[in-house]
Design an enzyme around this catalytic site. Structure first.
Site, PDB file in Angstrom:
ATOM      1  N   CYS A 300       0.827  -1.148   0.105  1.00 19.61           N
ATOM      2  CA  CYS A 300       0.107  -0.237  -0.056  1.00 19.61           C
ATOM      3  C   CYS A 300       0.792   1.388  -0.085  1.00 19.61           C
ATOM      4  O   CYS A 300       0.496   2.114  -0.859  1.00 19.61           O
ATOM      5  CB  CYS A 300      -1.024  -0.104   1.267  1.00 19.61           C
ATOM      6  N   HIS A 348      -2.488   1.169   6.809  1.00 22.09           N
ATOM      7  CA  HIS A 348      -2.845   1.069   5.472  1.00 22.09           C
ATOM      8  C   HIS A 348      -3.084   2.370   4.750  1.00 22.09           C
ATOM      9  O   HIS A 348      -3.482   3.360   5.679  1.00 22.09           O
ATOM     10  CB  HIS A 348      -4.214   0.158   5.317  1.00 22.09           C
ATOM     11  N   HIS A 360      -6.143   1.653  -4.274  1.00 22.80           N
ATOM     12  CA  HIS A 360      -5.016   1.363  -3.198  1.00 22.80           C
ATOM     13  C   HIS A 360      -4.497  -0.068  -3.738  1.00 22.80           C
ATOM     14  O   HIS A 360      -5.197  -0.772  -4.474  1.00 22.80           O
ATOM     15  CB  HIS A 360      -5.624   1.277  -1.846  1.00 22.80           C
TER      16      HIS A 360
END
Length: 388
Positions: A300, A348, A360
């Site tokens: 990520c 994240h 993402h």
């Protein structure tokens, strides 16, 4: 004559009736068996429900992603420290060479003194001393040396002190590097363990359960899309209100200058954000791989770092550092290009696209995709940061 035999213990009193001792034992056995049957879980409940499996798998993936960020941080520290250790080693080699040269020069003076007999072999003794400066203070050898010899001694003392300092620095840096590599290996093992556990849970599902799990995920995605649409409406209304306010304030005299400055700054950010978004969109479909920074796969924070690098902006490697690499804004003020961070441990991140959507790298086993920022619910959204 009447019989004098006593009745046997444990016999019967009348037809079908046990003695009190046996009756009590039988009742006790029945009670124990009944309690055991109640305490033992049935076969139907031994297996976790599909919802429990889904939650456990999601938790394992999130823990793996959190460990991935720790891995990325340890890898970055290890890389920096390795460079420092290499630089110190090179510097130490150069200083050691200079120290040897200074020692050889002093040795030549000691040999000349010994051959000519002009002085006691103090210089040779000095070369073997543990602390040259203390040796000079005690013997006052400097008073009996020529200016050239004094210069050589000064050089030797300086090089020896510098070399010893560099040796200590190199040893400390090597220990730090060892610690970083240990952290790296620990994080790597944690990621692998969490992923293996998640795969094991999923492998136990039947085809019917996997189909049901996919249906649950679709329902969650639909709810996330609905909330994204709501946010898009809120942002549109807020933007319209802001435009109306700017228009009315801009009609007054002398207001053009300040408005122009804000517009220029906004335009500059939007230009960079467009490049970051274009890069992120081009990565859709590439696999999530923990620790990856492209170009074939990403985790990520590797994706967000690469996206903004394409726009000419350098971001740190991990989510923990990226969250501090800009200005925090509210969710309703989020603009395309902003970074959306998730979970309390900030493990994240995604690139905001506008309209409640982001791009993402979701989790291990998934691919880079465009998805609602509410993919895991509203409660997991941590913050929004506009890269500076």
């Amino acid at each position: 004559m009447a019989s004098h035999r006593k009745p046997r213990p444990g016999g019967t009193i009348g037809t079908g009736l046990r003695t009190p001792a046996l009756a009590t034992a039988a009742l006790t056995s029945m009670a124990v068996l009944s309690q055991t049957a109640e305490a033992a879980p049935s076969t139907d409940h031994a297996k976790p429900s599909l919802e429990e499996v889904e939650k456990k798998v999601d938790d394992l993936y999130r823990q793996a992603e959190s460990a991935t960020e720790k891995y990325d941080a340890a890898k970055e520290r290890s890389g920096r420290q390795r460079g420092r250790v290499d630089a110190l080693r090179n510097d130490l080699a150069r200083r050691t060479a200079r120290l040897n040269k200074a020692r050889e020069e002093l040795g030549s003076f000691a040999a000349a003194q010994y051959r000519t007999g002009t002085a006691a072999p103090d210089t040779a003794t000095f070369l073997l001393a543990n602390d040259p400066q203390d040796y000079f203070d005690q013997t006052q050898l400097m008073n009996r040396l020529t200016s050239r010899e004094k210069s050589a001694v000064d050089d030797y003392i300086g090089e020896q002190a510098a070399t010893m300092k560099k040796r200590r620095e190199a040893a400390e840096s090597l220990q730090t590097l060892t610690d970083s590599q240990h952290d790296l290996q620990t994080a790597k093992s944690t990621v692998q363990q969490k992923l293996a556990s998640a795969r094991e849970l999923l492998s136990q599902l039947t085809a019917q359960e996997k189909a049901r799990l996919a249906a649950i995920e679709r329902e969650q995605q639909q709810e996330a899309a609905r909330k994204a649409a709501e946010l898009a409406k809120q942002q549109a209304a807020q933007q319209q209100a802001g435009s109306s306010s700017s228009s009315s304030s801009g009609t007054g005299s002398g207001s053009t200058g300040s408005g122009s400055t804000g517009s220029t700054a906004s335009g500059s950010y939007d230009t960079k954000a467009e490049k970051a978004i274009a890069f992120a969109r081009a990565q859709i479909g590439k696999p999530y791989v923990w620790g990856a920074t492209g170009p074939d796969s990403y985790d990520c924070s590797g994706l967000t770092q690469a996206a903004w690098k394409a726009a000419g902006v350098t971001l740190p490697r991990t989510t923990y550092d990226q969250v501090n690499a800009g200005t925090t804004v509210s969710l309703t003020d989020a603009r395309p290009g902003d970074l959306i961070f998730f979970y309390d441990d900030i493990s994240h991140v995604g690139v905001y696209m506008g309209n409640g959507m982001m791009i993402h790298a979701p989790k291990p086993g998934a691919y880079v995709r465009e998805e609602s920022i509410y993919y895991g619910g509203e409660s997991i959204i941590h913050s929004v940061v506009r890269p500076g």
